[in-house]
Structures are given as C-alpha cells and as structure tokens.
Design an enzyme around this catalytic site. Structure first.
Site, PDB file in Angstrom:
ATOM      1  NE  ARG A 146      -4.178  -1.739   0.342  1.00 61.09           N
ATOM      2  CZ  ARG A 146      -5.336  -1.178   0.727  1.00 61.09           C
ATOM      3  NH1 ARG A 146      -5.446   0.112   0.871  1.00 61.09           N
ATOM      4  NH2 ARG A 146      -6.381  -1.937   0.935  1.00 61.09           N
ATOM      5  NE  ARG A 167      -6.488   6.166   2.269  1.00 58.37           N
ATOM      6  CZ  ARG A 167      -7.336   5.372   2.901  1.00 58.37           C
ATOM      7  NH1 ARG A 167      -8.516   5.813   3.235  1.00 58.37           N
ATOM      8  NH2 ARG A 167      -6.979   4.132   3.202  1.00 58.37           N
ATOM      9  NE  ARG A 212      -9.345   9.097  -3.144  1.00 56.50           N
ATOM     10  CZ  ARG A 212     -10.531   9.644  -2.933  1.00 56.50           C
ATOM     11  NH1 ARG A 212     -10.827  10.797  -3.519  1.00 56.50           N
ATOM     12  NH2 ARG A 212     -11.417   9.051  -2.183  1.00 56.50           N
ATOM     13  CG  ASP A 232      -8.997  -1.784  -4.599  1.00 61.50           C
ATOM     14  OD1 ASP A 232      -8.372  -1.205  -3.701  1.00 61.50           O
ATOM     15  OD2 ASP A 232      -9.839  -2.678  -4.367  1.00 61.50           O
ATOM     16  CE1 TYR A 245     -13.694  -5.709   1.242  1.00 59.77           C
ATOM     17  CE2 TYR A 245     -11.954  -7.197   0.562  1.00 59.77           C
ATOM     18  CZ  TYR A 245     -12.395  -6.153   1.341  1.00 59.77           C
ATOM     19  OH  TYR A 245     -11.549  -5.553   2.233  1.00 59.77           O
TER      20      TYR A 245
HETATM   21  O1  CP3 Z   1      -0.061  -1.231  -2.740  1.00 58.78           O
HETATM   22  C1  CP3 Z   1      -0.265  -0.204  -3.420  1.00 58.78           C
HETATM   23  O2  CP3 Z   1       0.197   0.902  -3.122  1.00 58.78           O
HETATM   24  C2  CP3 Z   1      -1.054  -0.341  -4.704  1.00 58.78           C
HETATM   25  C3  CP3 Z   1      -2.423  -0.047  -4.612  1.00 58.78           C
HETATM   26  C4  CP3 Z   1      -3.405  -0.923  -3.841  1.00 58.78           C
HETATM   27  C5  CP3 Z   1      -4.634  -0.383  -3.379  1.00 58.78           C
HETATM   28  N1  CP3 Z   1      -5.384  -1.417  -2.908  1.00 58.78           N
HETATM   29  C6  CP3 Z   1      -5.006   1.032  -3.459  1.00 58.78           C
HETATM   30  C7  CP3 Z   1      -6.091   1.542  -2.596  1.00 58.78           C
HETATM   31  C8  CP3 Z   1      -3.415  -2.282  -3.558  1.00 58.78           C
HETATM   32  C9  CP3 Z   1      -2.325  -3.334  -3.773  1.00 58.78           C
HETATM   33  C10 CP3 Z   1      -4.680  -2.584  -2.970  1.00 58.78           C
HETATM   34  C11 CP3 Z   1      -5.086  -3.952  -2.576  1.00 58.78           C
HETATM   35  C12 CP3 Z   1      -6.321  -4.146  -1.810  1.00 58.78           C
HETATM   36  N2  CP3 Z   1      -7.509  -3.469  -1.913  1.00 58.78           N
HETATM   37  C13 CP3 Z   1      -6.498  -5.171  -0.853  1.00 58.78           C
HETATM   38  C14 CP3 Z   1      -5.486  -6.232  -0.498  1.00 58.78           C
HETATM   39  C15 CP3 Z   1      -4.420  -5.702   0.355  1.00 58.78           C
HETATM   40  C16 CP3 Z   1      -4.761  -5.528   1.793  1.00 58.78           C
HETATM   41  O3  CP3 Z   1      -4.570  -4.423   2.281  1.00 58.78           O
HETATM   42  O4  CP3 Z   1      -5.167  -6.518   2.424  1.00 58.78           O
HETATM   43  C17 CP3 Z   1      -7.801  -5.053  -0.353  1.00 58.78           C
HETATM   44  C18 CP3 Z   1      -8.440  -5.936   0.719  1.00 58.78           C
HETATM   45  C19 CP3 Z   1      -8.434  -3.981  -1.038  1.00 58.78           C
HETATM   46  C20 CP3 Z   1      -9.823  -3.508  -0.905  1.00 58.78           C
HETATM   47  C21 CP3 Z   1      -9.872  -2.085  -0.497  1.00 58.78           C
HETATM   48  N3  CP3 Z   1      -9.615  -0.998  -1.322  1.00 58.78           N
HETATM   49  C22 CP3 Z   1     -10.221  -1.584   0.776  1.00 58.78           C
HETATM   50  C23 CP3 Z   1     -10.587  -2.425   1.970  1.00 58.78           C
HETATM   51  C24 CP3 Z   1     -10.157  -0.180   0.678  1.00 58.78           C
HETATM   52  C25 CP3 Z   1     -10.592   0.807   1.732  1.00 58.78           C
HETATM   53  C26 CP3 Z   1      -9.758   0.758   2.912  1.00 58.78           C
HETATM   54  C27 CP3 Z   1      -8.637   1.670   2.762  1.00 58.78           C
HETATM   55  O5  CP3 Z   1      -7.474   1.244   2.927  1.00 58.78           O
HETATM   56  O6  CP3 Z   1      -8.937   2.824   2.519  1.00 58.78           O
HETATM   57  C28 CP3 Z   1      -9.737   0.153  -0.611  1.00 58.78           C
HETATM   58  C29 CP3 Z   1      -9.458   1.512  -1.152  1.00 58.78           C
HETATM   59  C30 CP3 Z   1      -8.074   1.801  -1.585  1.00 58.78           C
HETATM   60  N4  CP3 Z   1      -7.306   0.958  -2.353  1.00 58.78           N
HETATM   61  C31 CP3 Z   1      -7.331   2.993  -1.325  1.00 58.78           C
HETATM   62  C32 CP3 Z   1      -6.093   2.838  -1.968  1.00 58.78           C
HETATM   63  C33 CP3 Z   1      -4.973   3.845  -2.063  1.00 58.78           C
HETATM   64  C34 CP3 Z   1      -7.830   4.207  -0.574  1.00 58.78           C
HETATM   65  C35 CP3 Z   1      -8.803   4.926  -1.441  1.00 58.78           C
HETATM   66  C36 CP3 Z   1      -8.744   6.400  -1.386  1.00 58.78           C
HETATM   67  O7  CP3 Z   1      -7.752   7.018  -1.802  1.00 58.78           O
HETATM   68  O8  CP3 Z   1      -9.756   6.948  -0.984  1.00 58.78           O
END
Ligand code: CP3
Length: 350
Positions: A26, A30, A39, A75, A152
């Site tokens: 990640r 943010r 964003r 994502d 999900y």
């Molecule tokens: O790793 C990276 O930097 C690449 C980008 C990436 C995102 N999501 C961007 C993201 C990756 C590899 C993911 C994977 C992801 N997404 C997973 C598996 C990894 C883990 O953490 O277990 C899962 C379960 C998700 C589903 C998901 N997407 C959730 C639960 C959320 C909301 C929670 C949160 O962290 O905000 C997202 C949104 C998301 N995906 C954001 C980002 C940068 C935040 C969105 C925003 O900017 O508003």
C-alpha cells in the site's frame, strides 16, 4: 529494457544481493500528501481508470520514499467491477457493493471477463508506468485471491464475523466452488495480461484466507491460488503470495507454486525460514504500527526483522500488512534508509 535496480527480482529468486531490497504494501496511498493532492482532483475509481494518474501515484513512492520496487496503483476489486458488480468506494467505510452475490440468481449476473477489453485501463496503466519508470526499479502487478474477492462480493462490504461468506461455504459449497472457479479463471488471465503489459512480478493478496479453518483454507482458498499460478503465462516473473493470518498451513502454502511467501507480523521469520525457506523466498514482516514510533525504535525493530531472517539471500523486506494512512511519510522514508544501511552485513561481499 534492462532494470537498473533489480535487487527485488534477484531476492525473489533467492539470487545473491548486496543488500536486502524493500518495498511497502500500500505504498501508493493516502499517507503521502502528494497522493492526497492527486486524489483531491479525482475520485478513487477515476484515478484507477486514468492511466496518467495511476502511473503518477505508482511512481511517487519510488521518488519520495526510495523503495526498490513500484506496485501498480489499482485495486483488487476492479475484477468484480468488471464482472458487472457496481462498486462504490466510501471514505472511511471502504468499498461497498450494494447488490452482493448471495444466491444462484445473483451469481448468474456475473459475466466472464476479457481483461484486454474490460480491464484495458489497468493494462494501459501498467504499460505507461513501466515506460515512465525508465527501468529504475521493477514494477509489481497484483490481484486478490479468489477467496478474498468472493468474500467482498458476498459480504458486500468489510465484515467483522464474515457470516455471509461462511453461510455460502457451509450452506451451498457447490455454488461457492463454481464462483471461485469463475473468479480464478478471471484472475489467471488478468495477471497474465498484466505480465504481458510489462509487470516484472505479480502478488496475489489473500487478505481474508486467515478467517478459514485450516481445511477450509486449503479447499476454498489455496487450491484456487495454486490453480492460478499453474495457469499463469510468464517467463521468469516471480509470483508472491501474501496470505494474512495463515500460520497453520505454511508447508502447504509453500508448495502452491509461488516463488515468494509474504508473512504478516505475527510470524517469526527465523522459524518460517527453517520450515519453508529452502523452497521459497520470504517477504515481510515488520508490524505496520512500528511506523508510529520514532526513528530509533523503527531502527531497533527493523534490525530485529533482518536478524530474524539472518544471513543470505531470499528476503524481501516489507511490512506485515499495508502501511496505515496516518503514518508520517518521513518515518516510511526512514525505514527504507535504515533497511538499506543495516542489511548489508547480512550479505557477503563476494
Ligand atoms: O499497494 C499499493 O500501493 C497499490 C495499490 C493498492 C490499493 N489497494 C489502493 C487503494 C493495492 C495493492 C490494494 C489492494 C487491496 N484493496 C487489498 C489487499 C491488500 C490488503 O490491504 O489486504 C484489499 C483488501 C483492497 C480492498 C480495499 N480498497 C479496501 C478495503 C479499501 C478501503 C480501505 C482503505 O485502505 O482505505 C480500498 C481503497 C483503496 N485501495 C485505497 C487505496 C490507495 C484508498 C482509497 C482512497 O484514496 O480513498
């Protein structure tokens, strides 16, 4: 194009390295003010679907934090969206599917995807990021595991006790398997397409594998991960499997065909290396909340992780799960510098 800093790829293959490579799950997110600035102009899904924006934020942590690999900004939930589910991302609440899959009729609505059409925007983002990286570091592509994606899709949102997915597994295992098969097919062709578009490695995130009993993990998650890896079209691009909370099936996990197993922070690298380190490289596993501490504590904990793996190649430093959004980016930067400094002594010069 030849990659200048290929430490990450060498470590995945357990080849000799001068120091331990590091990237952060990640890392494109943010906690970086520069991410938040992009964003502010676009919502999350628009960012995913605009290759220029996705490339920009994928490269930010390489420039700002100094990591040894980039991961494509996207994502895991773009696959269910491409299958026809309407996805909403809510600030604070996370992802929501208002019409979750709970019955055979719901399942019928899911279409088979062609990633070169339905997820072309991701492939374009991969190609553009690769071009803009100019071979500085490798680019990682990723997908969710079929089980994590199905969780999900069935729960519709994050869950505390996972009752809906468990109702499906125990109430209608036939439907669960047919959905997992369909998702696994989609993930395999999607990851193959990402490699074709330029990804140098791929990671499969099984964020929710650890909610299952050991037997169910094998039946509903691991089997499908193995199937995907065996179907991947790749040359020598490594595959990383990160299965959070799956300490009970490490031996089986290490035989799924992955080159690297990612570990969360509840596991001890030394004992995991003794168990499976001959077969696979290991990635991890600093507790992400250590990044709330000051630099001397971060150094102390990072050194413990390095010492726990010990001497020799086959370790990729990472956190045990994603970096948290309220971490000070200076601390992430300090961690990367510390790992670069402190890891040399674990690798012999000749
Ligand atoms: O790793 C990276 O930097 C690449 C980008 C990436 C995102 N999501 C961007 C993201 C990756 C590899 C993911 C994977 C992801 N997404 C997973 C598996 C990894 C883990 O953490 O277990 C899962 C379960 C998700 C589903 C998901 N997407 C959730 C639960 C959320 C909301 C929670 C949160 O962290 O905000 C997202 C949104 C998301 N995906 C954001 C980002 C940068 C935040 C969105 C925003 O900017 O508003």
């Amino acid at each position: 194009m030849k990659i200048k800093n290929d430490l990450f790829l060498r470590a995945c293959k357990k080849e000799k390295v001068e120091r331990t490579p590091i990237w952060i799950m990640r890392q494109a997110g943010r906690y970086l003010p520069q991410y938040r600035a992009v964003r502010e102009k676009a919502d999350f899904l628009t960012m995913c679907k605009t290759p220029e924006l996705a490339a920009e934020v994928s490269i930010q942590p390489v420039d700002l934090i100094g990591v040894d690999a980039a991961i494509i900004f996207s994502d895991i939930l773009v696959i269910p969206e491409a299958m026809g589910m309407h996805l909403e991302m809510h600030e604070g609440k996370g992802p929501i599917f208002h019409h979750p899959i709970r019955s055979e009729d719901d399942a019928k609505m899911l279409k088979d995807i062609d990633p070169t059409k339905d997820l072309k925007y991701v492939l374009d983002a991969v190609a553009l990021t690769k071009k803009e990286l100019k071979g500085r570091v490798p680019l990682i592509g990723f997908a969710g595991s079929p089980f994590t994606l199905l969780t999900y899709m069935v729960e519709g949102r994050g869950s505390k006790n996972f009752s809906e997915i468990k109702k499906l597994l125990y109430g209608n295992p036939k439907l669960a398997h047919s959905l997992l098969n369909k998702i696994a097919k989609a993930v395999a062709i999607y990851l193959s397409a990402k490699i074709e578009a330029g990804a140098n490695a791929v990671q499969i995130f099984d964020t929710w594998g650890g909610i299952l009993t050991p037997d169910d993990f094998r039946e509903f998650s691991l089997n499908y991960i193995s199937k995907i890896i065996s179907e991947l079209k790749r040359k020598d691009e490594p595959v990383i499997v990160f299965a959070k909370g799956v300490h009970y099936k490490l031996k089986k996990l290490s035989k799924c065909g992955a080159d690297v197993i990612g570990l969360d922070w509840t596991m001890d690298l030394k004992s995991v290396r003794e168990k499976i380190g001959k077969r696979v490289a290991l990635q991890g596993n600093l507790d992400p909340t250590v990044l709330y501490a000051d630099e001397s504590k971060i150094r102390e904990e990072a050194k413990k992780v390095l010492a726990s793996y010990g001497k020799g190649s086959g370790h990729i430093f990472n956190l045990g799960h994603g970096i948290l959004p309220d971490v000070n980016p200076e601390n992430a930067k300090a961690l990367v510098r510390i790992v670069k400094e402190e890891s040399m002594i674990f690798h012999s010069k000749n």
